[in-house]
Design an enzyme around this catalytic site. Structure first.
Site, PDB file in Angstrom:
ATOM      1  N   ARG A  47     -19.382  -0.468   9.349  1.00 56.60           N
ATOM      2  CA  ARG A  47     -20.832  -0.633   9.357  1.00 56.60           C
ATOM      3  C   ARG A  47     -21.259  -2.088   9.166  1.00 56.60           C
ATOM      4  O   ARG A  47     -22.357  -2.461   9.511  1.00 56.60           O
ATOM      5  CB  ARG A  47     -21.434   0.166   8.197  1.00 56.60           C
ATOM      6  N   LYS A 156      -4.606   7.201   0.739  1.00 57.81           N
ATOM      7  CA  LYS A 156      -5.043   7.928  -0.441  1.00 57.81           C
ATOM      8  C   LYS A 156      -6.385   7.383  -0.932  1.00 57.81           C
ATOM      9  O   LYS A 156      -6.709   6.250  -0.591  1.00 57.81           O
ATOM     10  CB  LYS A 156      -3.998   7.840  -1.538  1.00 57.81           C
ATOM     11  N   HIS A 186       2.446   4.177  -0.494  1.00 56.84           N
ATOM     12  CA  HIS A 186       3.058   2.843  -0.420  1.00 56.84           C
ATOM     13  C   HIS A 186       4.320   2.734  -1.277  1.00 56.84           C
ATOM     14  O   HIS A 186       5.148   1.872  -1.058  1.00 56.84           O
ATOM     15  CB  HIS A 186       2.047   1.741  -0.753  1.00 56.84           C
ATOM     16  N   HIS A 248       2.532   9.528  -5.869  1.00 58.28           N
ATOM     17  CA  HIS A 248       3.688   8.634  -5.732  1.00 58.28           C
ATOM     18  C   HIS A 248       4.954   9.143  -6.424  1.00 58.28           C
ATOM     19  O   HIS A 248       6.047   8.992  -5.891  1.00 58.28           O
ATOM     20  CB  HIS A 248       3.375   7.257  -6.344  1.00 58.28           C
ATOM     21  N   LYS A 348      -1.702   3.360 -17.686  1.00 53.16           N
ATOM     22  CA  LYS A 348      -2.376   2.053 -17.591  1.00 53.16           C
ATOM     23  C   LYS A 348      -2.401   1.447 -18.989  1.00 53.16           C
ATOM     24  O   LYS A 348      -2.405   2.164 -19.986  1.00 53.16           O
ATOM     25  CB  LYS A 348      -3.820   2.227 -17.133  1.00 53.16           C
TER      26      LYS A 348
HETATM   27  C1  BG6 Z   1      -2.048   2.964  -6.474  1.00 56.33           C
HETATM   28  C2  BG6 Z   1      -2.835   3.541  -7.608  1.00 56.33           C
HETATM   29  O1  BG6 Z   1      -1.808   3.930  -5.505  1.00 56.33           O
HETATM   30  O2  BG6 Z   1      -0.815   2.478  -6.980  1.00 56.33           O
HETATM   31  C3  BG6 Z   1      -3.089   2.487  -8.660  1.00 56.33           C
HETATM   32  O3  BG6 Z   1      -4.072   4.010  -7.120  1.00 56.33           O
HETATM   33  C4  BG6 Z   1      -1.792   1.876  -9.108  1.00 56.33           C
HETATM   34  O4  BG6 Z   1      -3.797   3.020  -9.760  1.00 56.33           O
HETATM   35  C5  BG6 Z   1      -0.963   1.430  -7.915  1.00 56.33           C
HETATM   36  O5  BG6 Z   1      -2.117   0.748  -9.911  1.00 56.33           O
HETATM   37  C6  BG6 Z   1       0.417   1.009  -8.350  1.00 56.33           C
HETATM   38  O6  BG6 Z   1       1.081   0.466  -7.264  1.00 56.33           O
HETATM   39  P1  BG6 Z   1       2.099  -0.717  -7.441  1.00 56.33           P
HETATM   40  O7  BG6 Z   1       2.655  -0.957  -6.097  1.00 56.33           O
HETATM   41  O8  BG6 Z   1       1.320  -1.877  -7.995  1.00 56.33           O
HETATM   42  O9  BG6 Z   1       3.105  -0.236  -8.431  1.00 56.33           O
END
Ligand code: BG6
Length: 510
Positions: A47, A156, A186, A248, A348
């Site tokens: 947009r 996601k 990822h 993940h 976290k």
């Molecule tokens: C993301 C989550 O998919 O993965 C985040 O939404 C998280 O909350 C992140 O911080 C962690 O990914 P990585 O690659 O930094 O370990």
């Protein structure tokens, strides 16, 4: 490597954070490494008010800012930017897709893409249905019918429970077959995780040990020291169980726990993974408080910085019950893993960032040196460190030189950084390349996604229906609620990964 076919890459949500920080920098890296097709076009869609030129300027700034390898090669970047275009449309407006179709078709001719289109949905998931429906309505989903391939990449958060997972898959499948769909996780693009498969296949000596006969338990940690940054709205609606475990850590676990594939092919590996998910022992509502510990961070000072409590983060409900920490114990009911506890912890505002899978092997059946051999050192561990400092280490007990049999635990380590000039591609680089090549091995199939959500949904429901299940407060900078120790057997400990940054843990229940 095989020849990569020309294609048009259409990024919905092109002015958003993901495109800016990850997608465009990763596509540039691929281009710079000569891994992109001979001819391609990247069409940003959204947009926001850009045209080709202003979007290129924005991409120029962001690639320089967010590329992994800095400084970026200016000449490469200038050439790369020539392949970037922008189409301003409201993705909710069905009529706008005619305009989009025209633009895609023009670019298709221009780069001789032969109808090969990759759609990347970097938008909020609530418009996935509108986008897929409208791509379908324009015939932009027609796959391998003499007009090239069409693939769709989904980001996601894909869903929030089993029902929404099923609904999303049903919606996508109205217009795209499963072999056209690439669900990004990822973590699966991380080198350290792919190395678990390679390690198992390449080192036959470990496979006989990879089961309940020799393994006491498996411990998966995904700790982060960051908080929720500016993602209050998203995080508060999701929490650690959805954000990390379903998305993940269960897929990661499946790579570790699956049977080794007979062929190194996407469908064969995915078939092995789904068997693991189907063997997960469901956590019944009455066992949720025994098998799952949830926590939320409280205010504290981490490395001199005052950290606000989760409830005081921006865009978080003041009385939020969302978990920022989760530890759980579960079992896989099959011949390989029957009776072996799997422990996961993630959170976290923990003291440090570490992702790893650790195997704790069974102890010696008859230990002669217990007097000098403290329990915490009394197991062999094989650790796959996924990040940071990717590598593998094996921990074993060894006699210390001197009189008497004083056994100490020591490590044999391999750190990737010791190889020298090894480059770790950004996971998105690998995953984007795989989408362009049509290799779905590192992507989550619909059935696996639904199986992960089938496993976590009863936990979500139990928390919702039973407010007595505790949400423990933990100080930012600590390793989370002490109650997580109860998930282990007496004498066992969570792996010691770093010092806590705070003294004394407040276990206020929230
Ligand atoms: C993301 C989550 O998919 O993965 C985040 O939404 C998280 O909350 C992140 O911080 C962690 O990914 P990585 O690659 O930094 O370990």
């Amino acid at each position: 490597m095989e020849k990569i076919e020309n294609c048009v890459i259409v990024i919905f949500g092109a002015s958003g954070d993901l495109a800016k920080r990850k997608l465009l920098p990763s596509l540039f890296e691929l281009y710079h490494k000569n891994l992109m097709p001979f001819k391609f076009a990247i069409l940003g869609v959204g947009r926001s008010d850009y045209d080709d030129e202003s979007f290129r300027e924005k991409a120029n700034i962001n690639v320089k800012l967010f590329s992994k390898n800095k400084p970026v090669n200016q000449k490469s970047l200038r050439d790369f930017l020539k392949s970037i275009y922008y189409e301003e449309i409201d993705p909710n407006n069905a009529e706008a897709y005619e305009q989009l179709k025209k633009r895609i078709t023009d670019l298709n001719e221009f780069v001789d893409a032969k109808g090969n289109y990759l759609y990347y949905l970097a938008t909020p998931p609530n418009i996935y249905d509108v986008i897929t429906t409208n791509l379908g309505a324009q015939g932009l989903n027609k796959h391998n019918d003499g007009e090239g391939w069409k693939r769709i990449v989904l980001e996601k958060p894909l869903c929030s429970d089993l029902n929404s997972a099923r609904a999303l898959n049903a919606q996508i499948h109205k217009f795209f077959n499963e072999d056209q769909v690439y669900r990004i996780d990822h973590f699966l693009g991380k080198e350290g995780l792919q190395n678990i498969i390679a390690f198992r296949i390449a080192n036959a000596i470990f496979e006989p040990l990879w089961n309940r006969n020799y393994i006491q338990r498996v411990e998966i940690t995904a700790a982060e020291n960051i908080g929720i940054e500016d993602r209050g709205v998203y995080y508060d609606a999701n929490g650690a169980l959805r954000d990390m475990v379903a998305t993940h850590l269960l897929p990661l676990m499946s790579v570790f726990a699956m049977e080794l594939p007979s062929k190194f092919e996407a469908s064969v590996i995915r078939n092995e993974k789904i068997k693991v998910f189907h063997s997960l022992v469901p956590i019944l509502s009455e066992n949720v408080s025994k098998q799952v510990v949830r926590g939320q961070y409280l205010e504290a000072t981490m490395r001199g910085d005052k950290i606000v409590s989760y409830r005081k983060e921006k865009k978080v409900e003041k009385d939020s019950k969302t978990e920022t920490y989760l530890a759980m114990k579960f079992f896989i009911d099959n011949w390989r893993w029957g009776g072996v506890p799997f422990h996961i912890r993630t959170g976290k505002r923990l003291p440090t960032k570490i992702t790893e899978v650790a195997i704790h092997f069974k102890k010696s059946p008859h230990s002669l040196f217990t007097r000098d051999f403290p329990t915490r050192y009394n197991d062999n561990q094989l650790v796959f460190r996924i990040q940071p400092d990717d590598g593998i280490w094996f921990k074993f007990g060894m006699k210390m030189p001197s009189a008497g049999f004083n056994i100490k635990s020591v490590n044999v380590d391999f750190h990737y950084k010791d190889i020298g000039e090894v480059e770790f591609p950004e996971p998105f680089e690998q995953l984007l390349l795989d989408c362009i090549r049509g290799d779905a091995m590192l992507f989550t199939r619909a059935d696996a996604m639904e199986a992960c959500w089938a496993f976590v949904t009863p936990i979500i429901q139990a928390w919702k229906e039973n407010p007595d299940i505790k949400l423990h407060g933990y100080l930012a900078g600590s390793w989370g609620p002490k109650e997580a120790t109860a998930l282990l057997e007496p004498g066992e400990e969570w792996r010691y990964l770093s010092k806590e940054l705070v003294n004394g843990v407040d276990s206020t229940d929230l």
